[in-house]
Design an enzyme around this catalytic site. Structure first.
Site, PDB file in Angstrom:
ATOM      1  N   ASP A  31      52.723   3.140  93.712  1.00 55.22           N
ATOM      2  CA  ASP A  31      51.364   3.499  94.136  1.00 55.22           C
ATOM      3  C   ASP A  31      50.384   3.247  92.984  1.00 55.22           C
ATOM      4  O   ASP A  31      50.603   3.717  91.863  1.00 55.22           O
ATOM      5  CB  ASP A  31      51.381   4.999  94.518  1.00 55.22           C
ATOM      6  CG  ASP A  31      50.111   5.454  95.193  1.00 55.22           C
ATOM      7  OD1 ASP A  31      49.439   4.620  95.824  1.00 55.22           O
ATOM      8  OD2 ASP A  31      49.802   6.666  95.112  1.00 55.22           O
ATOM      9  N   HIS A  32      49.331   2.500  93.249  1.00 53.71           N
ATOM     10  CA  HIS A  32      48.279   2.237  92.255  1.00 53.71           C
ATOM     11  C   HIS A  32      48.796   1.674  90.922  1.00 53.71           C
ATOM     12  O   HIS A  32      48.462   2.203  89.849  1.00 53.71           O
ATOM     13  CB  HIS A  32      47.452   3.505  91.973  1.00 53.71           C
ATOM     14  CG  HIS A  32      46.624   3.926  93.138  1.00 53.71           C
ATOM     15  ND1 HIS A  32      45.442   3.324  93.484  1.00 53.71           N
ATOM     16  CD2 HIS A  32      46.839   4.883  94.076  1.00 53.71           C
ATOM     17  CE1 HIS A  32      44.946   3.887  94.568  1.00 53.71           C
ATOM     18  NE2 HIS A  32      45.776   4.837  94.955  1.00 53.71           N
ATOM     19  N   HIS A  51      40.286   9.675  97.164  1.00 50.17           N
ATOM     20  CA  HIS A  51      41.446  10.541  96.902  1.00 50.17           C
ATOM     21  C   HIS A  51      41.022  11.999  96.714  1.00 50.17           C
ATOM     22  O   HIS A  51      39.858  12.282  96.464  1.00 50.17           O
ATOM     23  CB  HIS A  51      42.177  10.065  95.647  1.00 50.17           C
ATOM     24  CG  HIS A  51      42.772   8.700  95.815  1.00 50.17           C
ATOM     25  ND1 HIS A  51      42.237   7.580  95.241  1.00 50.17           N
ATOM     26  CD2 HIS A  51      43.834   8.282  96.526  1.00 50.17           C
ATOM     27  CE1 HIS A  51      42.958   6.533  95.589  1.00 50.17           C
ATOM     28  NE2 HIS A  51      43.929   6.922  96.363  1.00 50.17           N
ATOM     29  N   ILE A 109      49.465   9.638 101.790  1.00 52.92           N
ATOM     30  CA  ILE A 109      49.204  11.084 101.775  1.00 52.92           C
ATOM     31  C   ILE A 109      49.854  11.715 100.543  1.00 52.92           C
ATOM     32  O   ILE A 109      51.066  11.626 100.359  1.00 52.92           O
ATOM     33  CB  ILE A 109      49.748  11.736 103.067  1.00 52.92           C
ATOM     34  CG1 ILE A 109      49.018  11.154 104.286  1.00 52.92           C
ATOM     35  CG2 ILE A 109      49.593  13.261 103.021  1.00 52.92           C
ATOM     36  CD1 ILE A 109      49.581  11.559 105.635  1.00 52.92           C
TER      37      ILE A 109
HETATM   38  P1  13P Z   1      45.108  11.699  99.212  1.00 53.28           P
HETATM   39  O1  13P Z   1      44.540  12.168  97.922  1.00 53.28           O
HETATM   40  O2  13P Z   1      44.105  11.754 100.302  1.00 53.28           O
HETATM   41  O3  13P Z   1      46.365  12.359  99.581  1.00 53.28           O
HETATM   42  O4  13P Z   1      45.461  10.131  99.016  1.00 53.28           O
HETATM   43  C1  13P Z   1      46.675   9.731  98.455  1.00 53.28           C
HETATM   44  C2  13P Z   1      46.699   8.284  98.134  1.00 53.28           C
HETATM   45  O5  13P Z   1      45.885   7.504  98.565  1.00 53.28           O
HETATM   46  C3  13P Z   1      47.767   7.820  97.249  1.00 53.28           C
HETATM   47  O6  13P Z   1      47.635   6.464  96.950  1.00 53.28           O
HETATM   48  O1  G3H Z   2      46.125   7.968  94.462  1.00 44.63           O
HETATM   49  C1  G3H Z   2      46.552   8.841  93.748  1.00 44.63           C
HETATM   50  C2  G3H Z   2      47.792   9.522  94.159  1.00 44.63           C
HETATM   51  O2  G3H Z   2      47.475  10.741  94.781  1.00 44.63           O
HETATM   52  C3  G3H Z   2      48.694   9.687  92.984  1.00 44.63           C
HETATM   53  O3  G3H Z   2      48.131  10.584  92.086  1.00 44.63           O
HETATM   54  O4  G3H Z   2      48.207   9.401  89.892  1.00 44.63           O
HETATM   55  O5  G3H Z   2      48.045  11.913  90.042  1.00 44.63           O
HETATM   56  O6  G3H Z   2      50.175  10.726  90.642  1.00 44.63           O
HETATM   57  P1  G3H Z   2      48.664  10.666  90.565  1.00 44.63           P
HETATM   58 ZN    ZN Z   3      45.629   5.841  96.717  1.00 50.68          ZN
END
Ligand code: 13P
Ligand code: G3H
Ligand code: ZN
Length: 308
Positions: free
Chosen positions: A82-83, A171, A252
């Site tokens: 993720d990201h 987010h 999510i």
């Molecule tokens: P939320 O902060 O809405 O749960 O989004 C999570 C997300 O986009 C993780 O990449």
């Molecule tokens: O997009 C962000 C996700 O909720 C992950 O958050 O970078 O704090 O793990 P984090």
């Molecule tokens: Zn995200």
């Protein structure tokens, strides 16, 4: 059951017109809650791991935990970065066997974003991994929003396999003020532009899809939390429309954090003498499991599709 490839999950989700839940994993309890709920609901699932999660839990622990979940369950499970914020991080995850990675260069100018994504795509595709990119940061033709025409050019030139859209989503627990909500007309225009541009039924990704349920916020605050201001998320009705338009992957994280926090605060308040972590973490795990069950069954409509 071995890891299932993200591409296979996307193909089936597009065909079945449901959305995949992409839930963030940071520790064992979250992972167990997500996988147990999906197992019971027969839902395919994407486990997503952020850079912060890797720093918190250690990539080796996370890998082994995910391996344990996979070995104990029968549902299809994909693992996604993720990201991802650099080629090097994406490469690390691809080399570890992730089935998909996100390279988030949406804060870069359009051409630079494409260049960075291309580099990740070239490496990923040689290693049987698919890539999610995002278009619509500060440099989009339309401010923070994804522009449909630019989305087509972005996908064609970068070669990414799925597109995270910017349609007013964000987010965290404070997404909107007043009556604001997602720009679903824009989402439909992006989907149509991609199809008209020859990209077919192209998978779109909705980040920031937590609904920030009022009952969880209240529970946190009732048991000593201080979530002030006006916490607000995406309504389930909007997610439903986004799913019908073609958001194949719905991210999510915040709602899981809220559920875990609410249950732990309640456990502490009701049993101030308790100091066995299994008691309060177990309560947190149960609450997250019920939340995930609700999402996959009632919001994403992927329940029952594990063995399609
Ligand atoms: P939320 O902060 O809405 O749960 O989004 C999570 C997300 O986009 C993780 O990449
Ligand atoms: O997009 C962000 C996700 O909720 C992950 O958050 O970078 O704090 O793990 P984090
Ligand atoms: Zn995200």
């Amino acid at each position: 059951m071995p890891l299932t490839h993200t591409k296979e999950l996307f193909t089936k989700a597009l065909k079945g017109k449901y959305a995949l839940g992409a839930f963030n994993v940071n520790n064992m309890e979250l992972l167990q809650a997500i996988v147990e709920a999906c197992e019971e609901e027969k839902a395919p699932v994407m486990l997503q791991i952020s850079k912060g999660a890797r720093q918190y839990a250690n990539p080796v622990y996370l890998k082994k935990l995910v391996e344990a979940a996979i070995s104990l369950s029968n549902i299809p499970i994909a693992v996604h970065l993720d990201h991802g914020d650099s080629f090097d991080l994406c490469k690390e995850c691809i080399d570890e066997g992730f089935t998909s990675v996100m390279i988030d260069a949406s804060h870069e100018p359009f051409d630079k974003n494409i260049e960075i994504c291309r580099q990740v795509v070239d490496y990923a595709h040689k290693h049987n991994c698919v890539v999610e990119g995002e278009e619509g940061g500060n440099y989009s033709k339309e401010g923070h929003y994804t522009h449909p025409g630019e989305a087509v050019e972005f996908v064609q030139r970068s070669g990414v396999d799925s597109l995270a859209v910017a349609i007013g989503n964000s987010h965290g627990a404070y997404k909107f003020k007043g009556e604001q909500h997602l720009d679903l007309d824009r989402l439909a225009a992006i989907k149509k532009a991609l199809s008209d541009g020859g990209l077919g039924d192209y998978p779109l990704v909705l980040h920031g899809a937590s609904s920030v349920p009022k009952d969880l916020v209240e529970e946190i605050n009732n048991y000593g939390g201080q979530l002030g201001g006006e916490p607000a998320g995406v309504s389930e009705a909007d997610i439903e429309v986004a799913r019908r338009i073609g958001c194949t992957k719905v991210n999510i994280d915040t709602d899981l954090r809220l559920a875990m926090t609410a249950a732990i605060r309640k456990a502490f308040a009701e049993n101030p003498k308790e100091f066995d972590p299994r008691k309060y973490l177990g309560a947190g795990r149960m609450k997250v499991k019920e939340l995930v069950r609700h999402k996959v069954r009632d919001v994403l409509c992927c329940a029952g599709h594990a063995f399609d």
